[in-house]
Design a protein around this motif. Structure first.
Motif, PDB file in Angstrom:
ATOM      1  N   GLY A 256       0.960  -1.402  -0.005  1.00 16.58           N
ATOM      2  CA  GLY A 256      -0.011   0.190  -0.046  1.00 16.58           C
ATOM      3  C   GLY A 256       0.800   1.168   0.050  1.00 16.58           C
ATOM      4  N   THR A 257       0.625   1.949   0.945  1.00 13.31           N
ATOM      5  CA  THR A 257       1.308   3.269   1.072  1.00 13.31           C
ATOM      6  C   THR A 257       1.421   3.757   2.547  1.00 13.31           C
ATOM      7  N   ARG A 258       2.371   4.550   2.791  1.00 15.74           N
ATOM      8  CA  ARG A 258       2.703   5.193   4.205  1.00 15.74           C
ATOM      9  C   ARG A 258       2.842   6.688   3.900  1.00 15.74           C
ATOM     10  N   GLN A 259       2.075   7.521   4.197  1.00 13.66           N
ATOM     11  CA  GLN A 259       2.322   9.017   3.992  1.00 13.66           C
ATOM     12  C   GLN A 259       2.409   9.211   2.563  1.00 13.66           C
ATOM     13  N   THR A 260       3.717   9.483   1.958  1.00 13.83           N
ATOM     14  CA  THR A 260       4.112   9.740   0.608  1.00 13.83           C
ATOM     15  C   THR A 260       5.014   8.497  -0.097  1.00 13.83           C
ATOM     16  N   ILE A 261       5.007   7.351   0.780  1.00 19.39           N
ATOM     17  CA  ILE A 261       5.809   6.423   0.487  1.00 19.39           C
ATOM     18  C   ILE A 261       5.351   5.075   0.172  1.00 19.39           C
ATOM     19  N   ALA A 262       5.535   4.484  -1.035  1.00 22.57           N
ATOM     20  CA  ALA A 262       5.151   3.322  -1.527  1.00 22.57           C
ATOM     21  C   ALA A 262       5.563   2.110  -0.214  1.00 22.57           C
ATOM     22  N   TRP A 263       4.579   1.436  -0.043  1.00 18.86           N
ATOM     23  CA  TRP A 263       5.065   0.902   1.455  1.00 18.86           C
ATOM     24  C   TRP A 263       4.554  -0.796   1.371  1.00 18.86           C
ATOM     25  N   ALA A 264       5.553  -1.650   1.882  1.00 17.21           N
ATOM     26  CA  ALA A 264       4.982  -3.183   1.806  1.00 17.21           C
ATOM     27  C   ALA A 264       5.743  -3.965   2.931  1.00 17.21           C
ATOM     28  N   ILE A 265       5.060  -4.741   3.596  1.00 20.30           N
ATOM     29  CA  ILE A 265       5.278  -5.398   4.821  1.00 20.30           C
ATOM     30  C   ILE A 265       5.025  -6.881   4.641  1.00 20.30           C
ATOM     31  N   GLU A 266       6.096  -7.719   4.823  1.00 22.09           N
ATOM     32  CA  GLU A 266       6.000  -9.334   5.071  1.00 22.09           C
ATOM     33  C   GLU A 266       5.914  -9.543   6.345  1.00 22.09           C
ATOM     34  N   ILE A 267       5.046 -10.419   6.623  1.00 15.46           N
ATOM     35  CA  ILE A 267       4.763 -11.265   8.181  1.00 15.46           C
ATOM     36  C   ILE A 267       4.739 -12.937   7.865  1.00 15.46           C
ATOM     37  N   ASP A 268       5.186 -13.290   8.783  1.00 11.40           N
ATOM     38  CA  ASP A 268       5.168 -14.682   8.632  1.00 11.40           C
ATOM     39  C   ASP A 268       3.717 -15.284   9.450  1.00 11.40           C
ATOM     40  N   SER A 269       3.543 -16.570   9.376  1.00  8.88           N
ATOM     41  CA  SER A 269       2.436 -17.079   9.571  1.00  8.88           C
ATOM     42  C   SER A 269       1.830 -16.878  10.993  1.00  8.88           C
ATOM     43  N   GLN A 270       2.826 -16.558  11.898  1.00  9.02           N
ATOM     44  CA  GLN A 270       2.426 -15.913  13.187  1.00  9.02           C
ATOM     45  C   GLN A 270       1.851 -14.605  13.441  1.00  9.02           C
ATOM     46  N   GLY A 271       2.272 -14.047  12.378  1.00 11.76           N
ATOM     47  CA  GLY A 271       2.109 -12.394  12.388  1.00 11.76           C
ATOM     48  C   GLY A 271       3.227 -11.680  12.807  1.00 11.76           C
ATOM     49  N   ASN A 272       4.466 -12.184  12.808  1.00 13.44           N
ATOM     50  CA  ASN A 272       5.629 -11.272  12.943  1.00 13.44           C
ATOM     51  C   ASN A 272       6.210 -10.874  11.792  1.00 13.44           C
ATOM     52  N   LYS A 273       6.560  -9.626  11.814  1.00 15.82           N
ATOM     53  CA  LYS A 273       6.878  -8.897  10.659  1.00 15.82           C
ATOM     54  C   LYS A 273       8.456  -9.367  10.377  1.00 15.82           C
ATOM     55  N   VAL A 274       8.708  -9.820   9.160  1.00 13.98           N
ATOM     56  CA  VAL A 274       9.740 -10.600   8.457  1.00 13.98           C
ATOM     57  C   VAL A 274      10.654  -9.323   7.708  1.00 13.98           C
ATOM     58  N   SER A 275      10.061  -8.475   6.784  1.00 15.19           N
ATOM     59  CA  SER A 275      10.500  -7.416   6.249  1.00 15.19           C
ATOM     60  C   SER A 275       9.903  -6.392   5.822  1.00 15.19           C
ATOM     61  N   GLU A 276      10.284  -5.135   5.474  1.00 19.85           N
ATOM     62  CA  GLU A 276       9.472  -3.977   5.201  1.00 19.85           C
ATOM     63  C   GLU A 276      10.232  -3.343   3.950  1.00 19.85           C
ATOM     64  N   ILE A 277       9.707  -2.800   3.221  1.00 23.84           N
ATOM     65  CA  ILE A 277      10.049  -1.992   2.101  1.00 23.84           C
ATOM     66  C   ILE A 277       9.448  -0.735   2.020  1.00 23.84           C
ATOM     67  N   ASN A 278      10.211   0.501   2.051  1.00 24.27           N
ATOM     68  CA  ASN A 278       9.734   2.022   1.842  1.00 24.27           C
ATOM     69  C   ASN A 278      10.339   2.213   0.505  1.00 24.27           C
ATOM     70  N   HIS A 279       9.445   2.783  -0.350  1.00 26.22           N
ATOM     71  CA  HIS A 279      10.091   3.260  -1.672  1.00 26.22           C
ATOM     72  C   HIS A 279       9.611   4.562  -2.219  1.00 26.22           C
ATOM     73  N   GLN A 280      10.279   5.426  -2.560  1.00 22.13           N
ATOM     74  CA  GLN A 280       9.833   6.748  -3.305  1.00 22.13           C
ATOM     75  C   GLN A 280      10.453   6.826  -4.575  1.00 22.13           C
ATOM     76  N   THR A 281      10.036   7.050  -5.578  1.00 25.42           N
ATOM     77  CA  THR A 281      10.388   7.200  -7.066  1.00 25.42           C
ATOM     78  C   THR A 281      10.961   8.721  -6.849  1.00 25.42           C
ATOM     79  N   TYR A 282       9.914   9.493  -6.460  1.00 24.21           N
ATOM     80  CA  TYR A 282      10.163  11.063  -6.296  1.00 24.21           C
ATOM     81  C   TYR A 282       9.972  11.236  -4.665  1.00 24.21           C
ATOM     82  N   GLU A 283      10.741  12.250  -4.249  1.00 26.02           N
ATOM     83  CA  GLU A 283      10.779  12.456  -2.963  1.00 26.02           C
ATOM     84  C   GLU A 283       9.479  13.181  -2.379  1.00 26.02           C
TER      85      GLU A 283
END
Length: 379
Positions: A256-283
């Motif tokens: 999805g998105t977080r503020q102005t940042i393209a945002w992605a979160i990966e969780i495991d089968s128990q709901g624990n965060k595994v990784s996170e991506i925050n991406h901006q093509t333009y600032e």
């Protein structure tokens, strides 16, 4: 009701889409796609049938294109919209909220491979509750429909209803059930991911109340009618999830998105965060992920970004490796129109198909936009 719409096939400047090449990768008949369906309202979803046909859809209707992108037909459900669509046994099944009732009474309809209606069924939800989200899945030769509905509440615990329906291939209601989920957090349900006939993931957004600024991303895993775990992710301020998808390892990606940042979160089968991506093509401006796919090279996200030439929205394609490092990105606009990609799907071993819309600014006309890329051109 089927209507044929105008389709435009156009060539692309080399500097914009060097991947739209004439030379095939493996099949001499293999060609990349680039199509517009004029005044179609745009596409927010895409599925691909076993024979390679493309099914694009928005809330009002779905359209089918053949494997080379030629327009075949468009169909509009009579009584309900299209919130979710699945393809099974060469049939197309759609479910959505009623076009007539204010509470969003749900319905399901089925169509053959030529878009002819086979059956339609309307379903009941608890009185005075509004359907917030729904999901349809083909499972063990039957259709499963899960919904989340709710009403306005002021004090905890906050209750959500979870109606469940099993529908046969011929449109008969086989079973129905009504579950309840009570939480201390008031939220709006955004998505359901059906994992089996007795297991699902519900994602919601915390409702903002006085003194609370956190629009948290809430996730609940329900199995056998019981809440297994509930988690909350995110930070203070605006954030939204547009898609949930299994990662093939027992866990899940949320994009999805977080503020102005393209945002992605990966969780495991128990709901624990595994990784996170925050991406901006333009600032500055907006950056959104709407969907994702898993080519062999890593994780491919699709969405949109703005603050390009003329502050236009541009389709965003970003390929990351499994470690979260960016491999390549493209910000794409066509003919100086606002452009977004809402859905991405693999087709075969080498091709990725995208669907979204272009906004013709001179007429406020939304056109469906479908194009493809070969995997070797994404590296």
């Amino acid at each position: 009701m089927k209507n044929k719409l105008q389709i435009i096939l156009f060539s692309l400047p080399f500097f914009m889409f060097s991947c739209f090449q004439e030379d095939p990768l493996s099949d001499p008949n293999e060609e990349v796609l680039e199509k517009l369906i004029i005044d179609d309202g745009g596409s927010t979803g895409l599925e691909i049938s076993n024979n390679g046909n493309l099914v694009i859809f928005n809330f009002e209707h779905f359209s089918v294109l053949d494997s080379k992108g030629a327009f075949l037909f468009q169909t509009t459900p009579e009584k309900h919209g299209i919130n979710t669509l699945v393809i099974a046994n060469d049939l197309i099944f759609v479910a959505g909220k009623s076009k007539e009732s204010s509470g969003g009474k749900p319905g399901i309809s089925a169509y053959d491979s030529n878009g002819n209606p086979l059956w339609e069924i309307e379903l009941e939800v608890p009185e005075e509750e509004v359907v917030e989200t729904m999901s349809l899945k083909w499972f063990n030769s039957r259709l499963l429909l899960f919904l989340v509905s709710g009403s306005e509440q002021s004090i905890p615990p906050f209750h959500k209803s979870i109606p469940f329906f099993e529908i046969s291939l011929t449109g008969e209601l086989m079973t129905s059930n009504l579950g309840q989920l009570a939480t201390d957090v008031d939220y709006f349900a955004n998505h359901i991911l059906i994992l089996s006939d007795n297991k699902m993931l519900i994602q919601g957004s915390r409702k903002i109340r006085e003194g609370i600024a956190n629009e948290g991303v809430l996730v609940y895993l329900i199995e056998e009618g019981q809440l297994k775990w509930g988690k909350e992710f995110g930070n203070q301020g605006f954030q939204a999830i547009n898609k949930i998808k299994e990662n093939g390892l027992g866990g899940f990606w949320f994009v999805g998105t977080r503020q102005t940042i393209a945002w992605a979160i990966e969780i495991d089968s128990q709901g624990n965060k595994v990784s996170e991506i925050n991406h901006q093509t333009y600032e500055s401006g907006k950056n959104w992920f709407y969907d994702l796919e898993f080519p062999k090279e890593g994780i491919l996200f699709a969405g949109f970004t703005n603050k390009g030439d003329g502050d236009l929205d541009e389709a965003l394609i970003a390929l990351f490796n499994r470690g979260g490092d960016l491999i390549k990105e493209e910000a794409i606009s066509q003919n100086s129109h606002n452009s977004r990609v809402y859905a991405v799907r693999k087709r075969g071993n080498d091709e990725i198909v995208f669907a979204g819309w272009q906004l013709n600014q001179n007429s406020n006309r939304f056109d469906s936009w479908i194009f493809s890329k070969f995997l070797e051109d994404l590296n």
